[in-house]
Motif scaffolding. Structure first.
Motif, short mmCIF file in Angstrom:
data_model
loop_
_atom_site.label_atom_id
_atom_site.label_comp_id
_atom_site.label_asym_id
_atom_site.label_seq_id
_atom_site.Cartn_x
_atom_site.Cartn_y
_atom_site.Cartn_z
N GLU A 176 -9.44 3.48 -3.52
CA GLU A 176 -8.03 3.24 -3.80
C GLU A 176 -7.20 4.42 -3.30
OE1 GLU A 176 -7.00 2.50 -8.02
OE2 GLU A 176 -5.15 3.57 -7.51
N ASN A 228 -1.35 2.98 -5.10
CA ASN A 228 -1.19 1.99 -6.16
C ASN A 228 0.29 1.91 -6.51
OD1 ASN A 228 -3.05 1.53 -9.34
ND2 ASN A 228 -1.93 0.11 -8.10
N PHE A 282 3.31 -0.14 -8.86
CA PHE A 282 3.44 -0.88 -10.12
C PHE A 282 4.87 -1.36 -10.36
CE2 PHE A 282 -0.05 2.04 -10.82
CZ PHE A 282 -0.95 1.33 -11.60
MG MG Z 1 -4.46 3.16 -9.65
#
Ligand code: MG
Ligand code: ATP
Length: 415
Positions: free
Chosen positions: A261, A264, A266
């Motif tokens: 990853e 990320n 959100f």
């Molecule tokens: Mg994350």
């Protein structure tokens, strides 16, 4: 930079306490120094790589209008209590410490609360919105395991960006712009073709999915399922029949892979702004919630990923965009070679080419081995043998194939 001046040295010894290839190579090349598990210092050449990655990230965040800030590592307890993220039962990887007075402090592991709290000083009206703000700074997380070198640190460099919008619609547009910027970052680092936008769990505050950016690699900790035609993926952790249907994905078309990853993003809705009492007043004079997004990129993790993916049995193979220098200049021979190499070094620098000059009195084999371990994209060798013919050996790191070039051919290659 002259290697005779560089205080770091390479080593042939594979560090016994490292199992991760990225850490082994970066330590052997003298790019990073291990303080303890999951905590690494950057030496001159490693810092150059890190700075180049930071600058690529910075440029792309600036392109979407991000305004750079630098938040603090020391965190007051009260703002984290307002969002119920102080308690170790809620967030279990905090490092905490105390003032002399006994008051508890947190050591920054993410920055939603402080960013929102600070923004509250400036944001009051619809005219103050929307905006993106971001920082590139160390984060501290008490990770259970830290055996993957730069891929999982207890102290690591992250870029975290936050968007503040007046409506859901405005938020969605900002969110997609940020995602585009993410793809550009990965493309510029040479991992665009193997980095997938991946549906993942949205976190505790929203029923929506988050988007992870997963770079395919055998050393990845995450199991993901990739749709190669749609160029998207889904994280195993949310892989249910329900979710597949919701996302329009077909189990039969998905291939299981491992991913690291590297980012990320959100949707935060107004969870943080509401909790910290940051609102705006609209054109009608009514109080409204501010809709947020947050966007993380693992900057030091990216350095580890690039080191890990672009390497061979001889060492690192940096893509040009992040290499600590473009050229590794080797000189072999006596006074004539020294004079010629010194001159070429000055000329390369004058043409704006970053060059590491191996001006040490070492065996040719040792110099070549170091140039390969350090992964500098192009090696140029000035040797007694070729001086009369006015030629240079030119060896790209990725092919390893040497050709003999004249000076003008050499500069044309590097132009
Ligand atoms: Mg994350
Ligand atoms: P992970 O699932 O790998 O623990 P996370 O989901 O907790 O990561 P985020 O809070 O989403 O991480 O952080 C944003 C980005 O920071 C991640 O996508 C990752 O690239 C990077 N990152 C997170 N934790 C670490 C770490 N311990 N070391 C290095 N990079 C990290």
């Amino acid at each position: 930079m002259r290697l005779s001046h560089l205080f770091t040295k390479t080593t042939k010894n594979v560090p016994a306490d490292e199992t991760a290839r990225n850490a082994q190579l970066l330590i052997q090349a003298g790019f990073i120094h291990k303080e303890m598990a999951g905590v690494y210092a950057y030496m001159p050449l490693g810092l150059r790589v890190l700075e180049k990655i930071k600058n690529i990230v910075r440029e792309e965040m600036n392109t979407v209008g991000g305004q750079e800030v630098l938040m603090t590592t020391l965190q007051p307890r009260d703002i984290w209590e307002k969002t119920d993220r102080w308690d170790d039962a809620k967030v279990d990887n905090w490092f905490k410490t105390k003032l002399a007075s006994g008051a508890e402090l947190g050591v920054g592991l993410t920055h939603e609360e402080p960013i929102v709290d600070a923004s509250g000083n400036y944001v009051h009206s619809y005219k103050d919105l929307p905006f993106f703000t971001y920082q590139i700074a160390n984060k501290f997380r008490n990770e259970l395991r830290a055996k993957s070198g730069l891929l999982r640190g207890r102290e690591f460099l992250m870029k975290d960006m936050y968007s503040f919008a007046r409506s859901q619609e405005e938020h969605e547009q900002m969110y997609e712009r940020a995602v585009e910027a993410y793809h550009k970052v990965y493309e510029r680092l040479g991992i665009g073709d193997r980095t997938y936008r991946t549906y993942a769990d949205g976190g505790i505050f929203t029923p929506r999915f988050s988007d992870e950016f997963q770079t395919l690699s055998d050393v990845g900790e995450d199991k993901i399922f990739v749709d190669e035609t749609k160029k998207i993926a889904i994280n195993e952790e949310i892989m249910t029949d329900d979710n597949l249907a919701k996302l329009g994905l077909n189990r039969g078309e998905l291939v299981e892979k491992r991913g690291v990853e590297v980012g990320n993003t959100f949707h935060l809705e107004s969870k943080y702004t509401d909790a910290l009492d940051v609102y705006y007043v609209n054109e009608q004079g009514e109080r409204r919630s501010i809709i947020m997004g947050c966007y993380g990129i693992g900057v030091s993790r990216l350095m580890g990923v690039v080191a890990e993916l672009f390497s061979d049995d001889k060492g690192l193979v940096w893509p040009e965009a992040v290499a600590p220098a473009r050229v590794y200049l080797v000189r072999i021979g006596g006074d004539d070679a020294i004079r010629h190499a010194d001159e070429l070094y000055e000329d390369l620098k004058a043409s704006g080419i970053e060059v590491l000059y191996d001006d040490r009195d070492e065996r040719p084999g040792a110099k070549f081995a170091d140039s390969e371990l350090m992964g500098i994209p192009y090696r140029i060798t000035v040797s007694d043998r070729l001086i009369e013919a006015e030629k240079y050996e030119f060896t790209p790191r990725n092919s390893g194939e040497t050709t003999e070039l004249t000076r003008s051919e050499l500069f044309a290659k590097l132009g």
